[in-house]
Scaffold this motif. Structure first.
Motif, PDB file in Angstrom:
ATOM      1  N   MET A 177      15.630 -10.023   6.915  1.00 38.60           N
ATOM      2  CA  MET A 177      16.993 -10.434   7.259  1.00 38.60           C
ATOM      3  C   MET A 177      17.014 -11.053   8.656  1.00 38.60           C
ATOM      4  N   ALA A 178      17.786 -12.126   8.793  1.00 37.06           N
ATOM      5  CA  ALA A 178      17.958 -12.797  10.084  1.00 37.06           C
ATOM      6  C   ALA A 178      19.419 -13.172  10.246  1.00 37.06           C
ATOM      7  N   LEU A 179      19.810 -13.411  11.470  1.00 39.20           N
ATOM      8  CA  LEU A 179      21.156 -13.862  11.797  1.00 39.20           C
ATOM      9  C   LEU A 179      21.018 -15.235  12.424  1.00 39.20           C
ATOM     10  N   MET A 180      21.629 -16.237  11.813  1.00 36.48           N
ATOM     11  CA  MET A 180      21.529 -17.599  12.333  1.00 36.48           C
ATOM     12  C   MET A 180      22.782 -18.379  11.981  1.00 36.48           C
ATOM     13  N   TYR A 189      21.307 -23.559   6.078  1.00 37.46           N
ATOM     14  CA  TYR A 189      21.166 -24.666   5.133  1.00 37.46           C
ATOM     15  C   TYR A 189      19.835 -25.381   5.331  1.00 37.46           C
ATOM     16  N   THR A 190      19.420 -25.535   6.577  1.00 33.73           N
ATOM     17  CA  THR A 190      18.124 -26.164   6.852  1.00 33.73           C
ATOM     18  C   THR A 190      16.997 -25.332   6.255  1.00 33.73           C
ATOM     19  N   LEU A 191      17.060 -24.026   6.439  1.00 36.88           N
ATOM     20  CA  LEU A 191      16.046 -23.132   5.861  1.00 36.88           C
ATOM     21  C   LEU A 191      16.031 -23.250   4.341  1.00 36.88           C
ATOM     22  N   GLY A 240      18.247 -28.413  -5.309  1.00 35.57           N
ATOM     23  CA  GLY A 240      18.757 -27.207  -4.671  1.00 35.57           C
ATOM     24  C   GLY A 240      19.260 -27.559  -3.291  1.00 35.57           C
ATOM     25  N   GLY A 241      20.329 -26.929  -2.857  1.00 34.62           N
ATOM     26  CA  GLY A 241      20.891 -27.264  -1.553  1.00 34.62           C
ATOM     27  C   GLY A 241      21.272 -28.734  -1.513  1.00 34.62           C
ATOM     28  N   ASP A 242      20.814 -29.429  -0.489  1.00 39.48           N
ATOM     29  CA  ASP A 242      21.053 -30.869  -0.344  1.00 39.48           C
ATOM     30  C   ASP A 242      19.826 -31.677  -0.730  1.00 39.48           C
ATOM     31  N   VAL A 243      18.905 -31.069  -1.455  1.00 40.38           N
ATOM     32  CA  VAL A 243      17.628 -31.699  -1.786  1.00 40.38           C
ATOM     33  C   VAL A 243      17.667 -32.253  -3.211  1.00 40.38           C
TER      34      VAL A 243
END
Length: 162
Positions: free
Chosen positions: A60-63, A69-71, A116-119
């Motif tokens: 888990m991370a907080l960003m 979205y970049t990840l 997926g996402g913006d890809v």
């Protein structure tokens, strides 16, 4: 892509340019939006801190939401590869293409279906050769042709036929 998941975050939401979220870095799944409560960042529902969430999910991370979205997009990207003309034509005809462009440098289009996402899948043709990659749908025709040229035509001279 390297992520600094242990960085120091501001102690006040007033200094942030974008909202934050808790994300599972291994899967790219956004777990919950974050809220600032009693001096610390907590999950919007359940009010769990990063420390508590990491006990259940060590990744888990907080960003910021844009970083999330970049990840997510990085997980779906694939590098350029050369494909057959049949593959190129098939993908051009299977769905209406998005952002179909042609110039003296080459042609390009994007699949109208997001992977997926913006890809999405991106296709290019140049000098009778055909190429495919997966990348963000915001790439411009000029960026697409420049990437193909750099990867597959870098050793060719402009005056190679003279």
């Amino acid at each position: 892509m390297s992520l600094n998941t242990s960085r120091q975050l501001p102690h006040s939401p007033a200094v942030l340019a974008a909202p934050l979220a808790f994300i599972r870095t291994e899967s790219g799944q956004i777990f919950a939006n974050a809220s600032f409560l009693d001096g610390e960042w907590v999950s919007r529902y359940g009010s769990q801190t990063l420390e508590v969430l990491r006990r259940m999910y060590p990744d888990m991370a907080l960003m910021s939401i844009p970083e999330c979205y970049t990840l997510q997009n990085e997980r779906f990207r694939q590098p350029w590869k050369e494909v057959t003309e049949a593959r190129y034509i098939d993908q051009l005809e299977v769905l209406p293409p998005m952002d179909w462009n042609a110039s003296q440098s080459g042609a390009s289009f994007k699949s109208s279906e997001m992977y997926g996402g913006d890809v999405t899948s991106i296709f290019a043709s140049k000098d009778g050769r055909f190429f495919e990659c997966r990348d963000v749908c915001t790439l411009t025709h000029q960026n697409i042709i420049a990437a193909v040229t750099a990867q597959f035509f870098a050793g060719e001279s402009v005056n190679s036929g003279h």
